[in-house]
Design a protein around this motif. Structure first.
Motif, PDB file in Angstrom:
ATOM      1  N   THR A 276       0.856  -1.177   0.000  1.00  0.00           N
ATOM      2  CA  THR A 276       0.000   0.000   0.000  1.00  0.00           C
ATOM      3  C   THR A 276       0.897   1.234   0.000  1.00  0.00           C
ATOM      4  OG1 THR A 276      -1.771  -1.123   1.205  1.00  0.00           O
ATOM      5  CG2 THR A 276      -1.798   1.287   1.228  1.00  0.00           C
ATOM      6  N   VAL A 277       0.774   2.045  -1.047  1.00  0.00           N
ATOM      7  CA  VAL A 277       1.660   3.192  -1.249  1.00  0.00           C
ATOM      8  C   VAL A 277       0.896   4.474  -0.952  1.00  0.00           C
ATOM      9  CG1 VAL A 277       3.201   4.361  -2.871  1.00  0.00           C
ATOM     10  CG2 VAL A 277       2.833   1.884  -3.059  1.00  0.00           C
ATOM     11  N   LEU A 278       1.370   5.246   0.028  1.00  0.00           N
ATOM     12  CA  LEU A 278       0.758   6.505   0.420  1.00  0.00           C
ATOM     13  C   LEU A 278       1.575   7.654  -0.167  1.00  0.00           C
ATOM     14  CD1 LEU A 278       0.308   4.319   2.810  1.00  0.00           C
ATOM     15  CD2 LEU A 278      -0.547   6.261   4.092  1.00  0.00           C
ATOM     16  N   PHE A 279       0.884   8.619  -0.792  1.00  0.00           N
ATOM     17  CA  PHE A 279       1.552   9.688  -1.525  1.00  0.00           C
ATOM     18  C   PHE A 279       1.584  10.960  -0.683  1.00  0.00           C
ATOM     19  CE2 PHE A 279       0.324   6.588  -4.554  1.00  0.00           C
ATOM     20  CZ  PHE A 279       1.303   6.633  -5.534  1.00  0.00           C
ATOM     21  N   HIS A 280       2.782  11.577  -0.599  1.00  0.00           N
ATOM     22  CA  HIS A 280       2.974  12.745   0.256  1.00  0.00           C
ATOM     23  C   HIS A 280       3.366  14.008  -0.505  1.00  0.00           C
ATOM     24  CE1 HIS A 280       2.694   9.996   3.615  1.00  0.00           C
ATOM     25  NE2 HIS A 280       3.659   9.257   3.106  1.00  0.00           N
ATOM     26  N   GLU A 281       4.105  13.864  -1.595  1.00  0.00           N
ATOM     27  CA  GLU A 281       4.607  15.053  -2.280  1.00  0.00           C
ATOM     28  C   GLU A 281       5.011  14.681  -3.703  1.00  0.00           C
ATOM     29  OE1 GLU A 281       8.318  18.268  -1.847  1.00  0.00           O
ATOM     30  OE2 GLU A 281       8.266  16.431  -0.639  1.00  0.00           O
ATOM     31  N   LYS A 282       4.690  15.571  -4.650  1.00  0.00           N
ATOM     32  CA  LYS A 282       5.175  15.360  -6.015  1.00  0.00           C
ATOM     33  C   LYS A 282       6.551  15.982  -6.154  1.00  0.00           C
ATOM     34  CE  LYS A 282       3.941  15.674 -10.885  1.00  0.00           C
ATOM     35  NZ  LYS A 282       2.882  15.988 -11.869  1.00  0.00           N
ATOM     36  N   LEU A 283       7.511  15.187  -6.654  1.00  0.00           N
ATOM     37  CA  LEU A 283       8.876  15.672  -6.831  1.00  0.00           C
ATOM     38  C   LEU A 283       9.085  16.275  -8.215  1.00  0.00           C
ATOM     39  CD1 LEU A 283      10.805  12.706  -5.137  1.00  0.00           C
ATOM     40  CD2 LEU A 283      10.244  14.939  -4.147  1.00  0.00           C
ATOM     41  N   ARG A 284       8.522  15.654  -9.228  1.00  0.00           N
ATOM     42  CA  ARG A 284       8.652  16.182 -10.587  1.00  0.00           C
ATOM     43  C   ARG A 284       7.725  15.423 -11.517  1.00  0.00           C
ATOM     44  NH1 ARG A 284      11.483  12.518 -13.707  1.00  0.00           N
ATOM     45  NH2 ARG A 284      12.882  11.080 -12.606  1.00  0.00           N
ATOM     46  N   ASP A 285       7.567  15.952 -12.730  1.00  0.00           N
ATOM     47  CA  ASP A 285       6.825  15.240 -13.763  1.00  0.00           C
ATOM     48  C   ASP A 285       7.680  14.098 -14.321  1.00  0.00           C
ATOM     49  OD1 ASP A 285       4.590  16.898 -13.637  1.00  0.00           O
ATOM     50  OD2 ASP A 285       5.422  18.308 -15.107  1.00  0.00           O
ATOM     51  N   GLU A 286       7.019  13.097 -14.867  1.00  0.00           N
ATOM     52  CA  GLU A 286       7.750  12.056 -15.578  1.00  0.00           C
ATOM     53  C   GLU A 286       8.303  12.654 -16.874  1.00  0.00           C
ATOM     54  OE1 GLU A 286       7.036   7.397 -16.516  1.00  0.00           O
ATOM     55  OE2 GLU A 286       5.600   8.766 -17.432  1.00  0.00           O
ATOM     56  N   GLN A 287       9.486  12.260 -17.248  1.00  0.00           N
ATOM     57  CA  GLN A 287      10.079  12.796 -18.465  1.00  0.00           C
ATOM     58  C   GLN A 287      10.919  11.747 -19.165  1.00  0.00           C
ATOM     59  OE1 GLN A 287      12.523  15.564 -15.738  1.00  0.00           O
ATOM     60  NE2 GLN A 287      13.731  15.538 -17.640  1.00  0.00           N
ATOM     61  N   ARG A 288      11.166  12.006 -20.445  1.00  0.00           N
ATOM     62  CA  ARG A 288      12.001  11.097 -21.235  1.00  0.00           C
ATOM     63  C   ARG A 288      13.437  11.592 -21.208  1.00  0.00           C
ATOM     64  NH1 ARG A 288      14.414   9.941 -25.937  1.00  0.00           N
ATOM     65  NH2 ARG A 288      14.073   7.870 -26.843  1.00  0.00           N
ATOM     66  N   PHE A 289      14.364  10.678 -20.902  1.00  0.00           N
ATOM     67  CA  PHE A 289      15.779  11.027 -20.868  1.00  0.00           C
ATOM     68  C   PHE A 289      16.477  10.448 -22.096  1.00  0.00           C
ATOM     69  CE2 PHE A 289      14.340  11.167 -16.485  1.00  0.00           C
ATOM     70  CZ  PHE A 289      14.850  12.394 -16.065  1.00  0.00           C
ATOM     71  N   ASP A 290      17.542  11.113 -22.512  1.00  0.00           N
ATOM     72  CA  ASP A 290      18.254  10.699 -23.725  1.00  0.00           C
ATOM     73  C   ASP A 290      19.082   9.439 -23.531  1.00  0.00           C
ATOM     74  OD1 ASP A 290      17.236  12.841 -25.150  1.00  0.00           O
ATOM     75  OD2 ASP A 290      18.881  14.181 -24.591  1.00  0.00           O
ATOM     76  N   SER A 291      19.380   9.101 -22.274  1.00  0.00           N
ATOM     77  CA  SER A 291      20.208   7.924 -22.015  1.00  0.00           C
ATOM     78  C   SER A 291      19.867   7.352 -20.650  1.00  0.00           C
ATOM     79  CB  SER A 291      21.692   8.291 -22.058  1.00  0.00           C
ATOM     80  OG  SER A 291      22.010   9.161 -20.966  1.00  0.00           O
TER      81      SER A 291
END
Length: 316
Positions: A276-291
């Protein structure tokens, strides 16, 4: 709590109840107010309280790709309803047969012949039956003819705005987990079984638990500071972590959203366990990395940011 799947599984002993009908997605504070009234009428009338829900939810049936993301999967919804003191849940398969029932047929087959309902709690904007032809006024008239009472559930507001599943989805999308907790009466969480994934996290120095979402769409997207409870036992304590929900754009995916959780400093085997995963804070958006190196650097930064915030919280 008893779960009855489908009208065909109703028995004579199920007749005679107070009931409410809806999706109850999230079982938020607005739903909890309805369930409180249900318990009150149940005690007053000496009858079990029954919640009627649908699987899939109607909008998922009509437009699965455009339906809003679920806040709670069925398993979690049932657990929350049980915690609210519900005696019975009637889960109706929302299919062509149910969709084509007229409002009058729905009342007759479900409420009268099936449940023998004596009192019904619904929202004053509740619509049902083929082409949504049934409404609150129709239910009131049906109750007068068939001997059951109907009451409109009061709107529950927070900060002047109605609490609803739609509002909660927007609050989660905005990353406001403090407000989400007020709307829910508990921290927002997602739970599921840990399954084998691509095991890419191990090669990046941050092994992750791949948690089954069992949703077409996820209610959150991005990287989050989280805590997690293993095997539904809060007395075992929670583990701090970082979670990613999304389509994993840097690596080849399957087109489905995934929840991957890295538990800080955890050692042990998580496969097959319930998380069970409880959410507390958003750190960043998901993004695509080049490597993969860039992805690894971002994961390291996410973990460092989460650790810093956990340390700050513990010093307060």
């Amino acid at each position: 709590m008893e779960l009855v799947r489908g009208l065909h599984n109703l028995r004579p002993r199920h007749r005679g109840c107070v009931a409410t009908i809806g999706n109850f997605d999230g079982v938020h504070a607005g739903h909890q107010a309805i369930l409180k009234r249900l318990r009150s009428h149940s005690a007053r009338m000496g009858l079990p309280g029954c919640v009627v829900i649908f699987e899939p939810q109607p909008r998922e049936y009509f437009a699965p790709n455009a339906a809003p993301p679920r806040l709670t999967r069925l398993r979690d919804k049932l657990m929350l309803l049980e915690a609210e003191g519900v005696d019975r849940v009637l889960c109706l398969a929302f299919n062509r047969r149910l969709r084509e029932l007229s409002a009058e047929e729905f009342v007759q087959q479900v409420l009268i012949d099936g449940l023998g309902v004596k009192h019904l709690e619904v929202g004053d904007d509740f619509r049902f039956g083929c082409d949504r032809s049934g409404d609150f006024a129709f239910l009131e008239g049906s109750g007068e003819r068939h001997g059951f009472t109907v009451e409109a559930a009061n709107t529950v507001a927070e900060s002047g705005d109605r609490i609803s599943s739609t509002r909660l989805r927007q609050v989660l999308a905005d990353g406001d987990f403090e407000l989400a907790e007020r709307l829910l009466g508990r921290p927002f969480s997602i739970s599921g079984r840990v399954m084998y994934g691509q095991q890419l996290g191990r090669t990046l120095g941050a092994p992750t638990a791949n948690v089954q979402l069992k949703r077409l769409h996820a209610p959150l997207k991005g990287v989050f500071r989280v805590s997690a409870v293993l095997d539904e036992d809060p007395f075992k304590g929670s583990h701090q972590g970082v979670a990613n929900i999304g389509m994993r754009p840097t690596v080849e995916g399957d087109g489905q959203p995934h929840l991957e959780v890295h538990l800080l400093d955890f050692k042990g085997n998580l496969y097959g366990r319930h998380l069970t995963v409880l959410f507390h804070e958003k750190l960043r958006d998901e993004q695509r990395f080049d490597s993969l190196d860039a992805l690894q650097a971002a994961i390291t930064a996410d973990i460092a940011a989460a650790r810093a915030q956990w340390a700050s919280d513990s010093n307060k």
